[in-house]
Design a protein around this motif. Structure first.
Motif, PDB file in Angstrom:
ATOM      1  N   ASP A 102       0.854  -1.197   0.000  1.00 15.92           N
ATOM      2  CA  ASP A 102       0.000   0.000   0.000  1.00 15.92           C
ATOM      3  C   ASP A 102       0.892   1.250   0.000  1.00 15.92           C
ATOM      4  O   ASP A 102       1.507   1.568   1.014  1.00 15.92           O
ATOM      5  CB  ASP A 102      -0.904  -0.041   1.240  1.00 15.92           C
ATOM      6  N   GLY A 103       0.926   1.940  -1.127  1.00 12.44           N
ATOM      7  CA  GLY A 103       1.760   3.139  -1.260  1.00 12.44           C
ATOM      8  C   GLY A 103       3.143   2.822  -1.764  1.00 12.44           C
ATOM      9  O   GLY A 103       3.615   3.401  -2.752  1.00 12.44           O
ATOM     10  N   ILE A 104       3.790   1.848  -1.131  1.00 10.88           N
ATOM     11  CA  ILE A 104       5.173   1.500  -1.468  1.00 10.88           C
ATOM     12  C   ILE A 104       5.271   1.120  -2.946  1.00 10.88           C
ATOM     13  O   ILE A 104       6.205   1.550  -3.648  1.00 10.88           O
ATOM     14  CB  ILE A 104       5.669   0.333  -0.570  1.00 10.88           C
ATOM     15  N   GLU A 127       0.718   9.946   4.124  1.00 11.61           N
ATOM     16  CA  GLU A 127      -0.545   9.624   3.469  1.00 11.61           C
ATOM     17  C   GLU A 127      -1.519   8.997   4.467  1.00 11.61           C
ATOM     18  O   GLU A 127      -2.709   9.237   4.436  1.00 11.61           O
ATOM     19  CB  GLU A 127      -0.304   8.657   2.296  1.00 11.61           C
ATOM     20  N   GLU A 128      -0.978   8.177   5.368  1.00 12.87           N
ATOM     21  CA  GLU A 128      -1.842   7.363   6.224  1.00 12.87           C
ATOM     22  C   GLU A 128      -2.482   8.131   7.377  1.00 12.87           C
ATOM     23  O   GLU A 128      -3.507   7.716   7.905  1.00 12.87           O
ATOM     24  CB  GLU A 128      -1.068   6.147   6.755  1.00 12.87           C
ATOM     25  N   GLY A 129      -1.859   9.225   7.798  1.00 13.61           N
ATOM     26  CA  GLY A 129      -2.503  10.052   8.830  1.00 13.61           C
ATOM     27  C   GLY A 129      -2.649   9.380  10.176  1.00 13.61           C
ATOM     28  O   GLY A 129      -3.609   9.626  10.887  1.00 13.61           O
ATOM     29  N   LEU A 163       0.428   4.555  -9.253  1.00 16.25           N
ATOM     30  CA  LEU A 163       0.083   3.132  -9.224  1.00 16.25           C
ATOM     31  C   LEU A 163      -0.214   2.769  -7.774  1.00 16.25           C
ATOM     32  O   LEU A 163       0.476   3.223  -6.867  1.00 16.25           O
ATOM     33  CB  LEU A 163       1.241   2.294  -9.763  1.00 16.25           C
ATOM     34  N   HIS A 164      -1.241   1.960  -7.562  1.00 16.81           N
ATOM     35  CA  HIS A 164      -1.600   1.577  -6.196  1.00 16.81           C
ATOM     36  C   HIS A 164      -2.246   0.198  -6.238  1.00 16.81           C
ATOM     37  O   HIS A 164      -2.854  -0.166  -7.241  1.00 16.81           O
ATOM     38  CB  HIS A 164      -2.587   2.598  -5.611  1.00 16.81           C
ATOM     39  N   ILE A 165      -2.111  -0.563  -5.159  1.00 21.06           N
ATOM     40  CA  ILE A 165      -2.907  -1.794  -5.073  1.00 21.06           C
ATOM     41  C   ILE A 165      -4.371  -1.390  -4.921  1.00 21.06           C
ATOM     42  O   ILE A 165      -4.672  -0.333  -4.359  1.00 21.06           O
ATOM     43  CB  ILE A 165      -2.455  -2.706  -3.903  1.00 21.06           C
ATOM     44  N   LEU A 191      -9.506   7.118  -0.570  1.00 26.08           N
ATOM     45  CA  LEU A 191      -8.866   8.361  -1.010  1.00 26.08           C
ATOM     46  C   LEU A 191      -7.391   8.094  -1.262  1.00 26.08           C
ATOM     47  O   LEU A 191      -6.789   7.217  -0.647  1.00 26.08           O
ATOM     48  CB  LEU A 191      -9.013   9.439   0.068  1.00 26.08           C
ATOM     49  N   HIS A 192      -6.815   8.843  -2.191  1.00 27.70           N
ATOM     50  CA  HIS A 192      -5.391   8.700  -2.495  1.00 27.70           C
ATOM     51  C   HIS A 192      -4.789  10.077  -2.733  1.00 27.70           C
ATOM     52  O   HIS A 192      -5.491  11.028  -3.067  1.00 27.70           O
ATOM     53  CB  HIS A 192      -5.203   7.841  -3.755  1.00 27.70           C
ATOM     54  N   ASP A 193      -3.443  10.148  -2.610  1.00 34.85           N
ATOM     55  CA  ASP A 193      -2.742  11.405  -2.879  1.00 34.85           C
ATOM     56  C   ASP A 193      -3.117  11.942  -4.261  1.00 34.85           C
ATOM     57  O   ASP A 193      -3.225  13.150  -4.454  1.00 34.85           O
ATOM     58  CB  ASP A 193      -1.229  11.189  -2.791  1.00 34.85           C
TER      59      ASP A 193
END
Ligand code: ZN
Length: 416
Positions: free
Chosen positions: A102-104, A136-138, A196-198, A364-366
């Protein structure tokens, strides 16, 4: 050298082994429970992950820059000095019981695109930037998507200056001490941005698809519902003479779920929290409150759905003799991604003969923030059982390679 003009005979592919081994190496930082990662934003682990990424970027010949919110931009020059960078990336921070993808994956895919171009000796007209958005994760610092929100002018410098963690640490002070705070409030303008994201959901896997081309990020509304009846004695008050706020709320929850289902598979209606003014077995509840979380990718439908949810609560309350107060707390409009960016990704999936579909992002995503200031789109890769924010989160090397091949193709198109 340009692409694909003098390379039309060759479909470029990324190095899947390198991409996978970078995932595994990154996952060693803050490793938990065999396959998990814990790297909260601006923690020692996050700083170590940033340093590892920076070292890979420098080895790839990139110039690593950090902005005033700690966002990292590793820039590869282009041949046209008038162009701004085409950015790609995501985030390296994780949830407390986070996974390796996730994110990585978005950050490492962006780096892999650049390294593939290095291997092939391909230059792009526009510069390229590998981006790692801060927090991102807050988890420790609220709100999440912090770095991209600041980048898109959704959070100003004053708010960032005053931002503290749950344990009272100032964000900027911690970022500075860790060595990951740039100077000033200048932002590196991007010509376009791809993430790109899972998927973090089950759809691609269930439909047996390689790729999701994300066209929208769904909008969100939070509606506070207060149901006001009367406290009463459970033994002495006849059932037909009560204003039972909890019973009314229960009926509302069932009705809300039914409304959500009637709007089709894209609609989400949830109540995750119910509060009652009293909590005793022998008192009829006089006041209950809850929040309806409503999501939909289409703005008009989201508005209609929200209205219907509010109305059904009013009707049920009135029938039971309870007053109902409806207040909208949060309203986030859906994000519609840029058509040219979506088309560039879609073209990549077609060229590589990957099976794909258009999909709305449930999370939500960046990229949703960046979309406010630059043409943006996202590509999803399937993840096992749709699980994320979990140490068991898993995306296969083949899925990651497919997504990164699509990203490579789209980056080349946009930066040509
Ligand atoms: Zn993420």
């Amino acid at each position: 050298m340009s692409y694909p003009a003098n390379r039309s005979d060759k479909l470029l592919r990324i190095n899947s082994d390198r991409l996978w081994s970078r995932h595994m190496e990154m996952a060693r930082i803050g490793a938990i429970e065999e396959t998990g990662s814990c790297r909260l934003a601006m923690s020692a682990e996050d700083a170590e992950a940033r340093e590892l990424l920076a070292s890979w970027c420098r080895q790839a010949g990139l110039d690593v820059q950090v902005d005033g919110a700690g966002n990292m931009f590793a820039v590869r020059p282009g041949t046209d000095p008038t162009r701004r960078p085409v950015g790609s990336g995501s985030h390296l921070d994780t949830q407390p019981h986070g996974g390796r993808f996730d994110g990585i994956s978005g950050v490492l895919a962006a780096l892999e695109v650049v390294e593939t171009l290095n291997d092939e000796g391909i230059q792009t007209a526009a510069p390229l930037a590998v981006v790692n958005w801060t927090n991102e994760e807050g988890v420790r610092y609220a709100p999440g998507l912090l770095g991209s929100a600041w980048y898109a002018d959704l959070i100003d410098d004053e708010r960032l200056d005053g931002l503290t963690s749950v344990d009272g640490t100032y964000f900027k002070q911690e970022a500075r001490e860790r060595g990951w705070l740039g100077h000033g409030s200048e932002k590196l303008p991007l010509e376009a941005f791809l993430e790109l994201h899972i998927e973090q959901g089950p759809i691609l896997e269930q439909e047996g698809l390689d790729i999701g081309i994300v066209t929208t990020v769904q909008g969100l509304r939070w509606i506070d519902v207060d149901v006001i009846g009367n406290d009463a004695h459970a033994g002495t008050t006849p059932l037909d003479q009560r204003q039972d706020a909890l019973l009314s709320a229960a009926r509302m929850l069932v009705a809300l779920n039914e409304i959500g289902r009637s709007y089709g598979s894209a609609a989400r209606v949830s109540v995750g929290q119910l509060r009652t003014a009293t909590n005793g077995p022998s008192t009829v509840v006089g006041h209950a409150s809850f929040v309806i979380d409503i999501r939909h990718p289409d703005a008009g439908t989201l508005a209609k759905l929200s209205e219907e949810c509010g109305a059904v609560c009013q009707t049920i309350g009135e029938t039971a003799g309870c007053a109902v107060k409806i207040t909208e707390r949060i309203s986030v409009a859906p994000t519609v991604f840029n058509k040219r960016c979506v088309a560039a990704l879609e073209d990549g999936a077609i060229k590589h003969s990957y099976s794909y579909r258009h999909i709305a992002s449930g999370a939500l995503h960046d990229a949703a923030n960046v979309a406010k200031v630059a043409p943006t789109a996202m590509v999803f890769v399937p993840c096992r059982d749709g699980i994320s924010h979990n140490v068991k989160e898993y995306a296969s090397p083949g899925s990651l390679a497919a997504g990164t091949n699509v990203l490579l193709h789209a980056v080349l198109k946009l930066a040509a």
